[in-house]
Write an enzyme that holds these catalytic residues in place. Structure first.
Site, PDB file in Angstrom:
ATOM      1  N   GLU A   1       0.814  -1.216   0.000  1.00 11.17           N
ATOM      2  CA  GLU A   1       0.000   0.000   0.000  1.00 11.17           C
ATOM      3  C   GLU A   1       0.852   1.273   0.000  1.00 11.17           C
ATOM      4  OE1 GLU A   1      -2.786  -0.502   3.299  1.00 11.17           O
ATOM      5  OE2 GLU A   1      -4.089  -1.722   2.031  1.00 11.17           O
TER       6      GLU A   1
ATOM      7  N   GLU B   1      -6.832  -7.480  -1.627  1.00 10.96           N
ATOM      8  CA  GLU B   1      -7.558  -7.388  -0.368  1.00 10.96           C
ATOM      9  C   GLU B   1      -8.990  -6.959  -0.606  1.00 10.96           C
ATOM     10  OE1 GLU B   1      -5.793  -5.168   2.792  1.00 10.96           O
ATOM     11  OE2 GLU B   1      -3.849  -6.134   2.566  1.00 10.96           O
TER      12      GLU B   1
END
Ligand SMILES: *[C@@H]1O[C@H](CO)[C@@H](O)[C@H](O)[C@H]1NC(C)=O
Ligand SMILES: *[C@@H]1O[C@H](CO)[C@@H](O)[C@H](O)[C@H]1NC(C)=O
Ligand SMILES: *[C@@H]1O[C@H](CO)[C@@H](O)[C@H](O)[C@H]1NC(C)=O
Ligand SMILES: *[C@@H]1O[C@H](CO)[C@@H](O)[C@H](O)[C@H]1NC(C)=O
Ligand SMILES: *[C@@H]1O[C@H](CO)[C@@H](O)[C@H](O)[C@H]1NC(C)=O
Ligand SMILES: *[C@@H]1O[C@H](CO)[C@@H](O)[C@H](O)[C@H]1NC(C)=O
Ligand SMILES: *[C@@H]1O[C@H](CO)[C@@H](O)[C@H](O)[C@H]1NC(C)=O
Ligand SMILES: *[C@@H]1O[C@H](CO)[C@@H](O)[C@H](O)[C@H]1NC(C)=O
Ligand SMILES: *[C@@H]1O[C@H](CO)[C@@H](O)[C@H](O)[C@H]1NC(C)=O
Ligand SMILES: *[C@@H]1O[C@H](CO)[C@@H](O)[C@H](O)[C@H]1NC(C)=O
Ligand SMILES: *[C@@H]1O[C@H](CO)[C@@H](O)[C@H](O)[C@H]1NC(C)=O
Ligand SMILES: CC(=O)N[C@H]1CO[C@H](CO)[C@@H](O)[C@@H]1O
Length: 828
Positions: free
Chosen positions: A185, A257
């Site tokens: 991320e 995710e």
């Protein structure tokens, strides 16, 4: 491509020479714009996250087996750097940190694996997985282009890669790992680091370093949409990823995710993401050419020890995942997604090879038709959150409920609709320990935490004339750091002791007496303590105990977020507003940790002198260690300890940490506590807008005691360190099992299956079989329009059985009932 037989044999021989005997056949992993290509075949892959340190090795085979039975192809996990390397070059690969054993269990189950090394992992894990000792290294800047960080990151990444190579865990070696991830991320923060050049150099360095590892499978980077380095696949994280497409055209669409629920914080209620909404998101993803999607989490588990991040992430990391914290199947989420997986997998070839065409059927309605080899498959989605829509396709009309997707593998028959649940609902309950009567049966004793050592400023690790930041001072080896000073005072006088701290909690002692405590509100860090104090003539001692509750794990420069009384100020304010004393620059003595932590009281060694005065123990006494002996509940069902009545502290069973507990923290009331409609975008940030439970209740009352921590035939020991003062005598052990199970069937011909789970509990009664259920929820249905015939049929087929299936026949139909839907509720 035809390969000459001789060459084929040669290849086989070469592979056999590089792989250990007993390893599986080598698997090749490549990719194109539509999919991962495994052994030359384009694949649709469904994966789920299970984090190995959040369960025990004894639980792994069962979790993985349930994931496989739920229709998953792969298990995905992060790698937990600060768990594996708690001190520089001192490693832990034992117990629930035995990462190689975890990957071998995945291989034994015949599944693929995704290795997300990070090693920054976020994950609601303490400090995002990064070891706090990194801060001691001169010149260290986390997650930017600098030699100290890159050296340490490469050192750990290489260690993990080599461990996996040594165990033949990569696909090319015959192992299960088909993908690996570097960083995590980073795209979310790289623009906020105020050093874009360094950030860009760093993310390119990450890709180069990873590719140098030569692991034979692709590297992915999640949430890296801009500045994607070459030779990595960028992937999506989120609740929905259908409208997202990867940055380059030659790579497949991968969703690393898909959040199946949300994590919990000490002041927040429980988040629930409905089965209907996750199924909607997954179906939309595959409609829009997704090829690999991973559930985050498939099993959330438990933050044992001091591993929860945040701050203020609870010890439970249940996540509302398809497998609950204890590893039980969560219904209907698990079964509904399993049904979806089997429909998607039945269409694998056409989804990865087919031509596709998205056609708008008006606002918010899209039909996608895949065609391949003379056959076709269709998806119809309705993105309105407030209206059902009839869609006519190939002459037939299909009602698509609001916020749902229908899948028609032949473009004619609906095999799955994301809003129509055909799986039973199970209501899990906590049942009393049948082996001994609790709480009365528990035998308690206690021991005070030795605070006397810290009530002066004499003994400590070092002194400094300033108030230091806690994480860098104590390197996070304990939650606690002592700050102590003394002052000479003429005569007696009253003051207000004022402490400004950056969190997360503080206890203040003056001349050996506890004078005040406070903690930060969730989401905030800085807070103040103001306590009235009296000084006597002569030397006075001030001892401040600062505590952390899990270090921040996310955000730009999260690692620099301070903890403790960093800089203060600490002052004594005169009660008349004048004549104060500023202690900020006094001589402060530092000591990390509590005496009981150094003595390892949680290990309950024989030499410890636990006190018990005829079975009675002091209550509401801060800084107290308590011990109780108990017999383990019989059977195989998951065990929890109910800590209602306790304040805040930490718990152990037979020396194994259950994590921090804080049942005195009450979950707040939020608007989403009182509405639950699956239709519309799910949100978790801020207040969460729907389907919250546990509002106004202790945010975590039950703590998981894995079976592996218990000794079946001997007494077991529960040790509690209670910091705030409370009454532990209400604590009790419980087992977790299905209480009520419910299922519904829409039409005659549908099969209705009820199951109490695997551990030998049987259905004891069928309570409702009705066509009129409209009120209540499973376990508390209020019937109406009962079908006596259905009740008889279900009672005959189900009572005394672990599971049963009954077909809904026309004979059940009740005359004059408004609903044609048969709802059944049974008790386990
Ligand atoms: C990691 O660092 C240690 C020394 O601290 C060194 O011995 C080891 O070789 C390094 N590993 C790698 C892969 O660089
Ligand atoms: C870094 O880049 C982001 C966009 O990626 C931009 O918003 C930001 O202003 C830049 N910061 C600096 C210091 O250049
Ligand atoms: C990725 O996408 C962004 C914006 O969507 C674009 O600016 C950039 O040039 C693209 N390519 C790469 C390699 O980052
Ligand atoms: C897509 O489907 C629509 C409606 O069936 C049709 O009009 C259109 O020609 C198709 N487009 C392609 C590129 O096949
Ligand atoms: C699509 O549905 C959403 C949710 O109901 C709604 O907010 C939006 O306005 C709709 N879009 C259009 C174009 O009608
Ligand atoms: C869909 O079509 C059916 C059958 O024609 C009709 O009964 C129903 O009212 C329609 N529903 C909607 C939402 O248009
Ligand atoms: C309290 O500490 C914070 C963090 O160091 C600082 O920003 C703030 O100004 C301090 N507040 C007071 C009232 O001193
Ligand atoms: C605790 O901290 C909060 C926030 O700073 C403050 O409002 C409150 O007065 C403090 N309580 C005590 C007892 O210091
Ligand atoms: C105010 O109180 C302080 C200590 O509490 C004392 O030293 C001082 O003399 C007092 N001042 C006045 C004006 O009363
Ligand atoms: C404490 O020391 C710092 C740094 O030397 C100084 O800036 C500050 O003014 C001092 N504070 C007090 C109350 O003396
Ligand atoms: C011990 O406790 C029991 C029950 O609480 C009581 O009956 C008994 O008298 C107590 N014995 C002593 C020595 O205090
Ligand atoms: C990539 C992506 O879809 N991110 C989303 C994740 O979910 C949050 C909360 O709904 C969104 O804000 C993000 O945009």
């Amino acid at each position: 491509m035809a390969v000459p037989l001789a060459l084929l044999l040669l290849l086989v021989v070469l592979r056999a020479a590089t792989a250990d005997a007993g390893a599986g056949a080598a698997t090749t992993v490549a990719y194109n714009d539509r999919a991962l290509v495994i052994n030359g075949e384009r694949r649709i892959l469904i994966s789920g996250s299970i984090h190995y340190p959040r369960s025990t090795p004894e639980m792994w085979p069962d979790l993985i087996k349930k994931a496989k039975e739920g229709g998953l192809d792969a298990i995905e996990t992060y790698v937990f750097w600060n768990g594996h390397e708690p001190r520089p070059r001192q490693y832990n690969f034992e117990g629930n940190y035995d990462i190689v054993r975890f990957f071998k269990e995945i291989q034994n189950a015949g599944m693929y694996a995704i290795l997300r090394i990070g090693p920054y992992i976020c994950g609601e894990w303490n400090y995002g997985g990064l070891p706090a000792w990194l801060r001691d290294i001169p010149g260290m800047q986390f997650r930017l282009h600098n030699e100290p960080f890159e050296r340490e990151m490469e050192n750990f990444t290489t260690l993990i890669v080599n461990k996996m190579k040594d165990a033949n865990m990569f696909a090319g070696q015959g192992g299960p790992i088909i993908l690996a991830q570097i960083e995590n991320e980073y795209g979310n923060i790289m623009g906020k680091l105020n050093n874009n050049e360094s950030a860009s150099q760093y993310i390119h360095w990450c890709a180069d370093m990873a590719n140098k590892q030569n692991i034979g499978v692709p590297w992915i980077m999640c949430q890296q949409d801009d500045d994607v380095p070459p030779h990595v696949i960028n992937t999506c994280n989120g609740f929905y990823c259908h409208d997202w497409f990867p940055n380059r055209t030659d790579i497949p669409k991968i969703w690393t995710e898909n959040w199946t629920g949300w994590f919990k914080a000490w002041d927040k209620p429980d988040f629930h993401r409905s089965a209907e909404d996750i199924a909607f998101a997954v179906a939309m993803f595959f409609q829009k050419r997704g090829s690999l999607q991973n559930y985050y989490m498939y099993h959330g588990g438990t933050n044992f020890g001091r591993t929860s991040g945040g701050p203020y992430i609870t010890t439970s990391y249940d996540y509302d995942a398809p497998l609950d914290e204890y590893g039980n199947i969560r219904q209907p989420k698990y079964g509904h997604l399993k049904n979806l997986h089997s429909v998607i997998k039945s269409m694998e070839k056409i989804l990865v090879h087919g031509e596709y065409n998205d056609t708008s059927y008006g606002k918010n309605i899209t039909v996608t038709k895949f065609t391949f080899d003379g056959s076709s498959a269709c998806f119809i989605n309705n993105q309105f959150d407030d209206r059902d829509i009839n869609v006519t396709l190939g002459g037939a009309t299909h009602l698509i409920p609001a916020w749902s997707v229908s899948i028609l593998p032949d473009c004619k028959t609906v095999a799955f609709n994301s809003a129509k649940i055909k799986t039973q609902t199970s209501v899990m309950v906590k049942k009393p320990n049948t082996v001994e009567k609790e709480p009365e049966g528990l035998k308690w004793s206690w021991m005070p935490e030795n605070l006397q050592l810290f009530m002066t400023d004499e003994r400590g690790s070092f002194k400094k004339n300033e108030l230091l930041e806690q994480i860098s001072t104590g390197t996070d080896q304990s939650d606690y750091l002592w700050y102590r000073t003394s002052l000479e005072h003429k005569g007696e006088a009253s003051y207000t002791l004022y402490v400004n701290t950056t969190g997360h909690e503080i206890y203040a002692f003056v001349n050996g007496k506890l004078v005040g405590q406070n903690h930060s509100a969730n989401g905030e860090f800085v807070f103040q303590l103001e306590s009235p104090v009296s000084l006597h003539s002569g030397k006075n001692y001030i001892s401040l105990l600062s505590g952390t509750v899990g270090l921040k794990n996310y955000g730009a420069l999260f690692e620099l977020m301070p903890a403790g009384i960093a800089g203060g100020p600490v002052k004594l304010i005169g009660t008349n507003g004048t004549g104060g004393i500023d202690l900020t620059n006094s001589s402060w003595t530092y000591m990390s940790g509590l005496a009981g932590e150094y003595r390892q009281i949680h290990l309950d060694k024989p030499e410890y002198r636990w006190q018990s005065h005829n079975g009675s123990i002091p209550v509401n006494r801060p800084f107290t260690w308590y011990k109780a002996t108990f017999d383990a509940p019989a059977g195989e069902e998951a065990v929890v300890v109910d800590l209602l009545g306790l304040g805040k502290g930490a718990a152990w069973v037979n020396g194994n940490s259950l994590g921090r507990y804080w049942p005195s923290y009450t979950a707040s009331e939020m608007p989403g506590c009182h509405v639950c409609d699956y239709r519309g975008k799910f949100k978790a940030e801020g207040d969460g807008i729907r389907c919250l439970t546990g509002c106004g209740e202790p945010s975590q009352r039950y703590y998981h005691v894995p079976r592996a921590f218990l000794r079946p035939a001997q007494p077991n020991t529960l040790v509690l360190f209670e910091e705030a003062g409370s009454d532990p005598t209400r604590a009790a052990f419980r087992t977790v099992a299905a209480g009520a199970v419910c299922a519904a069937a829409a039409e005659p011909g549908d099969d209705v299956t009820l199951s109490c789970g695997r551990h030998g509990r049987a259905i004891s009664s069928v309570d409702v079989a009705s066509f009129g259920v409209s009120r209540g929820s499973c376990g508390a249905y209020e019937g109406g329009c009962e079908s006596k015939a259905a009740l008889r049929a279900f009672t005959a087929a189900c009572v005394g059985k672990e599971a049963c299936t009954v077909r809904y026949t026309a004979a059940f139909a009740g005359a004059g009932c408004e609903s044609g839907v048969l709802t059944v509720q049974a008790t386990c």
